[in-house]
Design an enzyme around this catalytic site. Structure first.
Site, PDB file in Angstrom:
ATOM      1  N   ALA A  69     -19.263 -36.339 -41.920  1.00 38.75           N
ATOM      2  CA  ALA A  69     -18.438 -35.616 -41.655  1.00 38.75           C
ATOM      3  C   ALA A  69     -16.893 -35.419 -42.930  1.00 38.75           C
ATOM      4  CB  ALA A  69     -17.505 -36.138 -40.051  1.00 38.75           C
ATOM      5  N   GLU A 117     -26.906 -36.696 -37.650  1.00 41.21           N
ATOM      6  CA  GLU A 117     -26.309 -36.493 -36.700  1.00 41.21           C
ATOM      7  C   GLU A 117     -26.830 -34.602 -36.148  1.00 41.21           C
ATOM      8  OE1 GLU A 117     -22.489 -38.409 -36.628  1.00 41.21           O
ATOM      9  OE2 GLU A 117     -22.911 -38.709 -33.753  1.00 41.21           O
ATOM     10  N   GLU A 137     -20.665 -44.994 -39.769  1.00 43.44           N
ATOM     11  CA  GLU A 137     -19.584 -44.776 -39.767  1.00 43.44           C
ATOM     12  C   GLU A 137     -18.968 -46.255 -39.080  1.00 43.44           C
ATOM     13  OE1 GLU A 137     -22.351 -42.741 -38.584  1.00 43.44           O
ATOM     14  OE2 GLU A 137     -21.963 -40.540 -38.375  1.00 43.44           O
TER      15      GLU A 137
HETATM   16  N1  CAA Z   1     -16.792 -36.395 -46.694  1.00 43.19           N
HETATM   17  C1  CAA Z   1     -15.695 -36.209 -47.582  1.00 43.19           C
HETATM   18  N2  CAA Z   1     -16.584 -36.409 -49.342  1.00 43.19           N
HETATM   19  C2  CAA Z   1     -17.632 -36.475 -48.814  1.00 43.19           C
HETATM   20  C3  CAA Z   1     -18.258 -37.364 -48.205  1.00 43.19           C
HETATM   21  C4  CAA Z   1     -17.769 -37.093 -47.015  1.00 43.19           C
HETATM   22  N3  CAA Z   1     -18.963 -37.555 -45.868  1.00 43.19           N
HETATM   23  N4  CAA Z   1     -19.274 -37.708 -49.082  1.00 43.19           N
HETATM   24  C5  CAA Z   1     -19.262 -37.199 -50.228  1.00 43.19           C
HETATM   25  N5  CAA Z   1     -18.226 -36.719 -50.592  1.00 43.19           N
HETATM   26  C6  CAA Z   1     -17.384 -36.476 -51.562  1.00 43.19           C
HETATM   27  C7  CAA Z   1     -16.730 -36.729 -52.484  1.00 43.19           C
HETATM   28  O1  CAA Z   1     -15.427 -38.009 -52.033  1.00 43.19           O
HETATM   29  C8  CAA Z   1     -17.045 -36.848 -53.526  1.00 43.19           C
HETATM   30  O2  CAA Z   1     -15.800 -35.864 -53.905  1.00 43.19           O
HETATM   31  P1  CAA Z   1     -15.158 -36.725 -55.308  1.00 43.19           P
HETATM   32  O3  CAA Z   1     -15.674 -36.297 -56.796  1.00 43.19           O
HETATM   33  O4  CAA Z   1     -13.967 -35.351 -54.908  1.00 43.19           O
HETATM   34  O5  CAA Z   1     -14.326 -37.688 -55.089  1.00 43.19           O
HETATM   35  C9  CAA Z   1     -18.241 -36.105 -54.081  1.00 43.19           C
HETATM   36  O6  CAA Z   1     -18.708 -35.860 -52.803  1.00 43.19           O
HETATM   37  C10 CAA Z   1     -19.703 -36.595 -54.198  1.00 43.19           C
HETATM   38  O7  CAA Z   1     -19.457 -38.318 -53.565  1.00 43.19           O
HETATM   39  P2  CAA Z   1     -19.565 -39.410 -54.574  1.00 43.19           P
HETATM   40  O8  CAA Z   1     -19.136 -39.305 -55.965  1.00 43.19           O
HETATM   41  O9  CAA Z   1     -19.494 -40.477 -53.369  1.00 43.19           O
HETATM   42  O10 CAA Z   1     -21.553 -39.432 -54.857  1.00 43.19           O
HETATM   43  P3  CAA Z   1     -22.477 -40.543 -54.637  1.00 43.19           P
HETATM   44  O11 CAA Z   1     -23.774 -40.343 -55.443  1.00 43.19           O
HETATM   45  O12 CAA Z   1     -21.647 -41.726 -55.852  1.00 43.19           O
HETATM   46  O13 CAA Z   1     -22.412 -41.451 -53.651  1.00 43.19           O
HETATM   47  C11 CAA Z   1     -22.551 -40.959 -50.946  1.00 43.19           C
HETATM   48  C12 CAA Z   1     -23.493 -40.819 -52.052  1.00 43.19           C
HETATM   49  C13 CAA Z   1     -23.357 -42.482 -50.727  1.00 43.19           C
HETATM   50  C14 CAA Z   1     -23.194 -40.279 -50.001  1.00 43.19           C
HETATM   51  C15 CAA Z   1     -21.343 -41.547 -50.669  1.00 43.19           C
HETATM   52  O14 CAA Z   1     -20.804 -40.349 -51.751  1.00 43.19           O
HETATM   53  C16 CAA Z   1     -20.654 -41.853 -49.231  1.00 43.19           C
HETATM   54  O15 CAA Z   1     -20.847 -43.284 -49.434  1.00 43.19           O
HETATM   55  N6  CAA Z   1     -20.365 -40.675 -48.582  1.00 43.19           N
HETATM   56  C17 CAA Z   1     -19.469 -40.763 -46.992  1.00 43.19           C
HETATM   57  C18 CAA Z   1     -20.952 -41.241 -46.485  1.00 43.19           C
HETATM   58  C19 CAA Z   1     -20.389 -41.461 -45.218  1.00 43.19           C
HETATM   59  O16 CAA Z   1     -20.173 -42.416 -44.955  1.00 43.19           O
HETATM   60  N7  CAA Z   1     -20.441 -40.499 -44.028  1.00 43.19           N
HETATM   61  C20 CAA Z   1     -19.767 -40.687 -42.553  1.00 43.19           C
HETATM   62  C21 CAA Z   1     -18.994 -40.038 -42.145  1.00 43.19           C
HETATM   63  S1  CAA Z   1     -18.133 -40.884 -40.911  1.00 43.19           S
HETATM   64  C22 CAA Z   1     -18.938 -39.281 -39.874  1.00 43.19           C
HETATM   65  O17 CAA Z   1     -19.314 -38.936 -40.066  1.00 43.19           O
HETATM   66  C23 CAA Z   1     -18.113 -39.044 -38.947  1.00 43.19           C
HETATM   67  C24 CAA Z   1     -19.292 -38.709 -37.073  1.00 43.19           C
HETATM   68  O18 CAA Z   1     -19.844 -39.436 -36.786  1.00 43.19           O
HETATM   69  C25 CAA Z   1     -18.874 -37.859 -36.611  1.00 43.19           C
END
Ligand code: CAA
Length: 263
Positions: A69, A117, A137
């Site tokens: 998300a 999910e 999460e």
């Molecule tokens: N939400 C918003 N933006 C996201 C995102 C997310 N879940 N995942 C990645 N992005 C964005 C980053 O912010 C980045 O944007 P900017 O360049 O504008 O900063 C772009 O996508 C590229 O991402 P990274 O630079 O972080 O890429 P990376 O290769 O260094 O890392 C990654 C990749 C490990 C997937 C990392 O992006 C990450 O950890 N993302 C979040 C993953 C996460 O925690 N997901 C769970 C979300 S909570 C959820 O899903 C709740 C639910 O159950 C409903």
């Protein structure tokens, strides 16, 4: 179907390919994308089988299926907004899960949080070897909100799910294969052809039978053995009112390929 964050392509053979298309955010699920998915699944429910016979879901780009998300959007949510968002995502994924056609997740990179999910709401997952899967999460101070605490343990077992959810660690595609989370792992270039080959086999089978089989597997999961068997017998019997059942069994006797018509 025209969407801002979704690409939908209907292949000649009747397989639909849905691509989640927000590559700038690794295809993260923001409110707008979830709303588009809601509309898309509603439209698919209303579509005749001849229009779309199976659905494959993937993410745009080579890096990510769906990275969860949208964290930036969620960071300002109130309690009410967060609960609403969770319920909305759950409903959309339930709509997806209850489609009568086979739905396969082609996980081509990160499938994290809401992304995993989403994949868990499909019938099964094939992954590319670079894929990383997880429910991160709790590393954000959250819990999975789109069904992850409910569906993951059903696929990988209770203790593996606990390990993944409490640690928030990602697992590799091979690890996901070992614990039964994904059915097949292939090189990224092979992912789509491999998924399509499996799905093509499925759409060549009796569509009413496949829909009933899907319903049975899903519905009987929570039932007692006796209740499940009862429902199975009812559904087995119901198939005998369809021409396709006659066609399938007659074709066997006549040593020819059946021509199913979804009637
Ligand atoms: N939400 C918003 N933006 C996201 C995102 C997310 N879940 N995942 C990645 N992005 C964005 C980053 O912010 C980045 O944007 P900017 O360049 O504008 O900063 C772009 O996508 C590229 O991402 P990274 O630079 O972080 O890429 P990376 O290769 O260094 O890392 C990654 C990749 C490990 C997937 C990392 O992006 C990450 O950890 N993302 C979040 C993953 C996460 O925690 N997901 C769970 C979300 S909570 C959820 O899903 C709740 C639910 O159950 C409903």
């Amino acid at each position: 179907m025209e969407f801002k964050n979704l690409l939908f392509e209907k292949k000649e053979n009747g397989i639909g390919l849905l691509t989640l298309n927000r590559p700038q955010a690794l295809n993260a699920l923001n409110k707008e994308l979830i709303e588009e998915l809601e509309l898309f699944t509603q439209q698919l429910h209303e579509m005749p089988w001849s229009e779309v016979k199976a659905l494959v879901i993937t993410g745009a780009g080579e890096k990510s299926f769906v990275a969860g998300a949208d964290i930036k959007e969620m960071s300002v949510y109130t309690q009410e907004q967060a609960q609403f968002f969770s319920k909305k995502g759950q409903k959309v994924f339930r709509n997806l899960e209850s489609l009568k056609i086979p739905v396969v997740a082609a996980v081509n990179g990160f499938a994290l949080g809401g992304g995993l999910e989403l994949a868990l709401s499909c019938d099964f997952i094939y992954a590319s070897s670079n894929a990383k899967l997880g429910l991160p999460e709790v590393s954000l101070g959250l819990i999975p909100g789109f069904g992850g605490t409910v569906r993951l343990s059903r696929v990988v077992g209770l203790n593996k799910a606990r390990e993944m959810v409490y640690s928030a660690e990602m697992i590799t595609a091979d690890e996901a294969f070992q614990c039964g989370l994904v059915n097949k792992v292939v090189a990224q270039v092979e992912l789509m052809p491999t998924v399509m080959k499996t799905v093509e086999t499925m759409i060549s089978r009796g569509p009413i039978a496949v829909a009933k089989a899907k319903l049975m597997v899903l519905e009987s999961y929570d039932m007692s053995i006796d209740a499940g068997l009862e429902l199975e017998a009812i559904n087995f019997g119901q198939l005998f009112k369809y021409q396709d059942t006659k066609e399938g069994t007659t074709a066997f006797s006549e040593k020819r390929k059946p021509q199913f018509k979804n009637v």
